[in-house]
Design an enzyme around this catalytic site. Structure first.
Site, PDB file in Angstrom:
ATOM      1  N   TYR A 292      23.682 -24.953   3.646  1.00  0.00           N
ATOM      2  CA  TYR A 292      24.997 -24.442   4.057  1.00  0.00           C
ATOM      3  C   TYR A 292      25.979 -25.578   4.263  1.00  0.00           C
ATOM      4  CZ  TYR A 292      28.295 -21.546   6.756  1.00  0.00           C
ATOM      5  OH  TYR A 292      29.398 -20.873   7.207  1.00  0.00           O
ATOM      6  N   TYR A 343      32.744 -18.861   0.017  1.00  0.00           N
ATOM      7  CA  TYR A 343      32.341 -18.984   1.421  1.00  0.00           C
ATOM      8  C   TYR A 343      32.039 -17.597   1.965  1.00  0.00           C
ATOM      9  CZ  TYR A 343      32.677 -20.476   6.352  1.00  0.00           C
ATOM     10  OH  TYR A 343      32.440 -20.750   7.680  1.00  0.00           O
TER      11      TYR A 343
END
Lengths: 394, 137
Positions: A292, A343
């Site tokens: 991430y 995202y």
């Protein structure tokens, strides 16, 4: 660690993603996109969407299970769950909570999902402009310290200082994401390549972060379906077995006013040993990693804390050649991830980890993928991680 | 004051937990909580000591000296009150007593800020409140 009954008992069997948009550009409401992603995931798995009986999400997702279930025609809900914490720390955690509920028998088919329409609801992570601030913010906001980018930039600066890390290490992460996004038509940055010069010449957001060190802001929705290993074998795609999951936070990481005792950390130090012990594998056996990226510097510390290199090796190890899907030693963020695909708070990293196990990624590794790993949410509290496998090895 | 932004910088609103800190600042004294049992300093305020769990605590004056643990240089316009200051530093000073304090460094250019610099408190006075900032020692 004693043998875990969780290991290999569940699998990810369905993937659903809406089209991904730039922030504010989604034509549909967030709730509809979330429903669409769940329906697509059910279709992908080859199950009737009404059979889903468990729901899990994270980051205070606004689309609550009771209303989703009503809209989907869900027959009954056996499990509904929110992983605490903001940002993307709960991406893997939502999937593992769904899987734990399946393994424990609360439900049989669970969906982990995330929907985000920032045009409809306002931008994520925006600060207040109140004149007076109280509590912990009284010690930060008067100094112009109020954005996540600043907070994380300072953690990363300290890590760079302690280990003499160069800016090029973070650049390599951005270059790898854009390299992969150019082969992924779903990616918002598809057709928009990034060169090393583009990175160097991009404006600073907060030093040491350039523009391309920061994640995008996007709209869309994603969902993954989890069921038992037994049921998974009869569905449409090869299962991606959940071999291990970890979630949590290190000692006093959420201490306010920048007083966490261990400061220059991604917060994976106590998770990594638990994750690998449950999976029965080590970092050297991981074929592909989705890590991430709120900011590239967090990926850097997460890669280190999850055992892929030492802090002293970062300058040599962090290079585009290391992270490429086609021949890299540690293929990283092979869909483009938060930086260049979308995202979707890291749920899109989990769909990509599953595609690598299935063999269906646009950036499919040219060798078998047996072990596919995800780390969610560096530098926030709590964080989470997952190891997926092609075999359940029970 | 025509160059004053329409939305001004936020200022601290002292509460019960932080009032001794801000009252001390107004008097030019950097005040921290300190455990009366094991003598460990702490900030921000909290009920018990992390080291020994004692709730016996008082406020004592710290030296006002510390070291730059880390910093960032902010370029992005985020809060309108700081638009005229860009690019500005945000810094974390580790006080000699142990706790860390977010602040801005003054009296030093952005290019000359270094992790590990020794700094000393420098008070920035406003009408109702005083902010601890730090300058090179």
């Amino acid at each position: 660690m004693t043998h875990s009954t969780f290991r290999g008992s569940t699998a990810i069997v369905g993937l659903g993603e809406t089209r991904y948009y730039k922030r504010g550009a989604a034509p549909d409401p967030e709730f509809k996109m979330t429903l669409d992603a769940i329906r697509l995931a059910a279709d992908d798995a080859g199950i009737d969407v009404r059979e889903i009986d468990g729901f899990a999400s994270f980051s205070n997702d606004r689309n609550d299970p009771a209303h989703l279930a009503a809209a989907l025609g869900t027959k009954h809900v056996g499990f509904s769950n929110m992983f605490w914490g903001g940002g993307g720390g709960g991406g893997s955690g939502a999937v593992s909570n769904a899987a734990a509920a399946v393994a424990a028998g609360f439900c049989e088919i669970a969906v982990a999902y995330r929907g985000l329409a920032q045009g409809q609801f306002g931008r994520f992570g925006q600060g207040s402009t109140a004149r007076q601030v109280a509590g912990a913010a009284a010690f930060t906001a008067p100094y112009g310290l109020m954005s996540p980018a600043q907070t994380f930039a300072m953690r990363v600066r300290r890590f760079m200082h302690e280990h003499r890390v160069e800016q090029d290490a973070m650049k390599a992460i951005a270059l790898a994401s854009y390299y992969h996004a150019q082969r992924n038509p779903r990616a918002v940055m598809y057709g928009k390549p990034l060169s090393a010069e583009d990175y160097d010449n991009s404006r600073w957001i907060v030093e040491p972060f350039h523009l391309f060190d920061c994640c995008q802001e996007n709209d869309g929705a994603a969902a993954v379906i989890v069921t038992t290993a037994e049921r998974a074998r009869d569905l449409k795609h090869a299962p991606a077995y959940i071999l291990a999951a970890a979630q949590g936070t290190d000692y006093r990481q959420a201490a306010t006013v920048h007083n966490a005792p261990d400061y220059a950390t991604s917060n994976f130090k106590t998770l990594a040993p638990r994750l690998y012990a449950m999976a029965g594998v080590g970092p050297e056996e991981v074929d592909v990693l989705q890590s991430y990226e709120n900011f590239t510097g967090g990926v850097m510390m997460s890669v280190v804390e999850n055992g892929f290199c030492t802090p002293e090796q970062v300058n040599g190890f962090f290079a585009l050649e290391t992270f490429r899907f086609d021949g890299g030693k540690l293929p990283l963020n092979t869909s483009g991830g938060n930086l260049a695909e979308c995202y979707m708070h890291g749920l899109e990293l989990i769909t990509e980890a599953v595609r690598q196990v299935r063999g269906t990624s646009p950036c499919q590794l040219p060798r078998d993928v047996n072990i596919s790993m995800v780390t969610s949410g560096p530098m926030v509290q709590p964080v989470s991680s997952l190891i997926l496998g092609r075999e359940s090895n029970r | 004051m025509s160059d004053q932004p329409a939305i001004q910088k936020p200022l601290p609103e002292p509460d019960d937990a932080s009032r001794p800190f801000w009252d001390g600042a107004a008097a030019g004294r950097l005040m921290l909580m300190r455990c009366n049992s094991c003598r460990t300093w702490r900030l921000p305020s909290r009920m018990h000591c992390d080291r020994c769990l004692s709730t016996d605590v008082g406020w004592e004056q710290a030296s006002g000296r510390g070291t730059v643990r880390t910093f960032g240089i902010m370029h992005q316009r985020y809060h309108p009150g700081f638009a005229n200051d860009l690019p500005y530093n945000v810094s974390i000073v580790e006080l000699d007593e142990g706790p860390r304090l977010p602040t801005n460094l003054v009296g030093v250019s952005n290019a000359d800020i270094k992790v590990g610099m020794k700094v000393v408190v420098d008070w920035e006075r406003h009408a109702d409140v005083t902010l601890p900032k730090f300058r090179p020692a």
